[in-house]
Design a protein around this motif. Structure first.
Motif, mmCIF file in Angstrom:
data_model
loop_
_atom_site.group_PDB
_atom_site.id
_atom_site.type_symbol
_atom_site.label_atom_id
_atom_site.label_comp_id
_atom_site.label_asym_id
_atom_site.label_seq_id
_atom_site.Cartn_x
_atom_site.Cartn_y
_atom_site.Cartn_z
ATOM 1 N N ASP A 1 34.736 13.840 81.110
ATOM 2 C CA ASP A 1 35.375 14.263 79.863
ATOM 3 C C ASP A 1 36.762 14.837 80.139
ATOM 4 O OD1 ASP A 1 32.663 13.994 79.537
ATOM 5 O OD2 ASP A 1 32.392 15.793 78.351
ATOM 6 N N ASP A 2 37.628 14.766 79.127
ATOM 7 C CA ASP A 2 38.844 15.568 79.152
ATOM 8 C C ASP A 2 38.441 17.008 78.808
ATOM 9 O OD1 ASP A 2 40.384 13.391 79.731
ATOM 10 O OD2 ASP A 2 41.156 13.127 77.700
ATOM 11 N N THR B 1 27.050 14.638 70.627
ATOM 12 C CA THR B 1 27.873 13.434 70.778
ATOM 13 C C THR B 1 28.767 13.171 69.572
ATOM 14 O OG1 THR B 1 26.064 12.062 69.915
ATOM 15 C CG2 THR B 1 26.202 12.347 72.313
ATOM 16 N N SER C 1 33.659 17.078 69.260
ATOM 17 C CA SER C 1 34.556 17.304 70.396
ATOM 18 C C SER C 1 34.941 18.768 70.416
ATOM 19 C CB SER C 1 35.813 16.434 70.281
ATOM 20 O OG SER C 1 35.509 15.074 70.473
ATOM 21 N N SER D 1 36.368 16.699 75.188
ATOM 22 C CA SER D 1 36.345 15.542 74.305
ATOM 23 C C SER D 1 34.995 14.868 74.220
ATOM 24 C CB SER D 1 37.389 14.520 74.793
ATOM 25 O OG SER D 1 37.079 14.095 76.112
ATOM 26 N N GLY D 2 34.137 15.031 75.207
ATOM 27 C CA GLY D 2 32.885 14.291 75.227
ATOM 28 C C GLY D 2 31.745 14.927 74.468
#
Length: 297
Positions: free
Chosen positions: A16-17, A55, A58, A34-35
């Motif tokens: 992830d970011d 999910t 974010s 982000s994930g």
């Protein structure tokens, strides 16, 4: 490998970011982005486990009032709250908000959150979306400094409230660069922008002067320790002892982005960024090592 009779832990690589890093003490901390996965560490960033997964969400920021009460902000007008130090999280939808909630701060008994479109939301017993500052401009920052609330964001927008958010005073920056973070000392306020410019006010935001202009610096996060200021961003990572002269940190991999820098209670620094990047420093940011990005499933 025995038809399910026995199982062993596997490692999942963080890709992830990572938008934030925050610590509660010398070993416990959280990172996410982000994930839609919140990662937890009890080893000061050396190893990580999955604490929460959503999910459809974010994460943007994680703020704690103390070692027990915290808030996660992010997309779609949602947030998560904890009152047990992150052992469990309760999801809440802020009424009437479908946009990003970018940051939050604690002000007395209230939580104050800011987001896209100039939105300001407050919560005591329940959430109220009751203010819009600079309509159409996104707010990225809210900080509580000595009972004064500061909100900053797109095109140099800066607002100050001296009464817990009941009313706001516009103290916009001289140039329309996005303000992404602010730092405070006893008599100074500094605002950092994506254009590499740093502004300073010595009169509580009534006027601003430029104190630094860093060429080609896409700044996305600022961290201020007792002795040093660190800046991170897109292909940019640097530190300064005086806020004027900057030294590049060479530990940043090529084409990487630093989104957040934090510190535990013993002064260990942790920087997180794109594609699961996690860097650690135990000498106030002079040198860094890459942490493991594997989490035990």
């Amino acid at each position: 490998n025995d038809a399910g009779a026995t199982w062993s832990a596997t490692e999942q690589v963080i890709s992830d970011d990572l938008r934030f890093i925050t610590f509660l003490d010398d070993s416990k901390g959280f990172a996410g982005g982000s994930g839609g996965t919140l990662y937890a560490t009890n080893t000061a960033g050396k190893t990580w486990t999955i604490a929460l997964e959503d999910t459809l969400f974010s994460f943007q920021k994680c703020i704690f009032r103390d070692n027990t009460t915290g808030i996660l902000t992010g997309s779609a007008g949602r947030c998560y709250l904890t009152t047990d130090g992150g052992a469990s999280w309760l999801r809440e939808q802020i009424p009437g908000i479908s946009q990003w909630i970018n940051a939050a701060a604690f002000s007395g008994a209230e939580i104050v959150a800011v987001g896209d479109g100039g939105t300001i939301c407050t919560k005591n017993a329940s959430w109220v979306s009751n203010r819009v500052l600079a309509a159409g401009r996104n707010n990225f920052v809210i900080k509580n400094n000595a009972a004064t609330l500061w909100v900053a964001g797109e095109n140099g927008t800066v607002y100050r409230s001296d009464n817990g958010g009941i009313s706001w005073i516009s103290t916009a920056l001289p140039q329309p660069f996005d303000c992404i973070d602010m730092t405070f000392t006893s008599n100074k306020v500094q605002a950092y922008t994506t254009g590499g410019k740093c502004y300073e006010s010595t009169d509580n935001g009534s006027s601003w002067s430029i104190i630094n202009d860093i060429p080609n610096a896409s700044i996305l996060t600022v961290f201020q320790s007792q002795q040093r200021i660190l800046l991170g961003g897109k292909s940019f990572f640097a530190y300064s002892d005086d806020g004027k002269q900057w030294t590049a940190i060479t530990a940043l991999p090529a084409n990487s982005t630093i989104y957040s820098i934090g510190s535990n209670s013993k002064g260990l620094l942790c920087a997180v960024g794109s594609n699961g990047l996690i860097l650690l420093s135990n000498n106030n940011g002079t040198s860094w090592s890459t942490a493991s990005t594997g989490t035990t499933a």
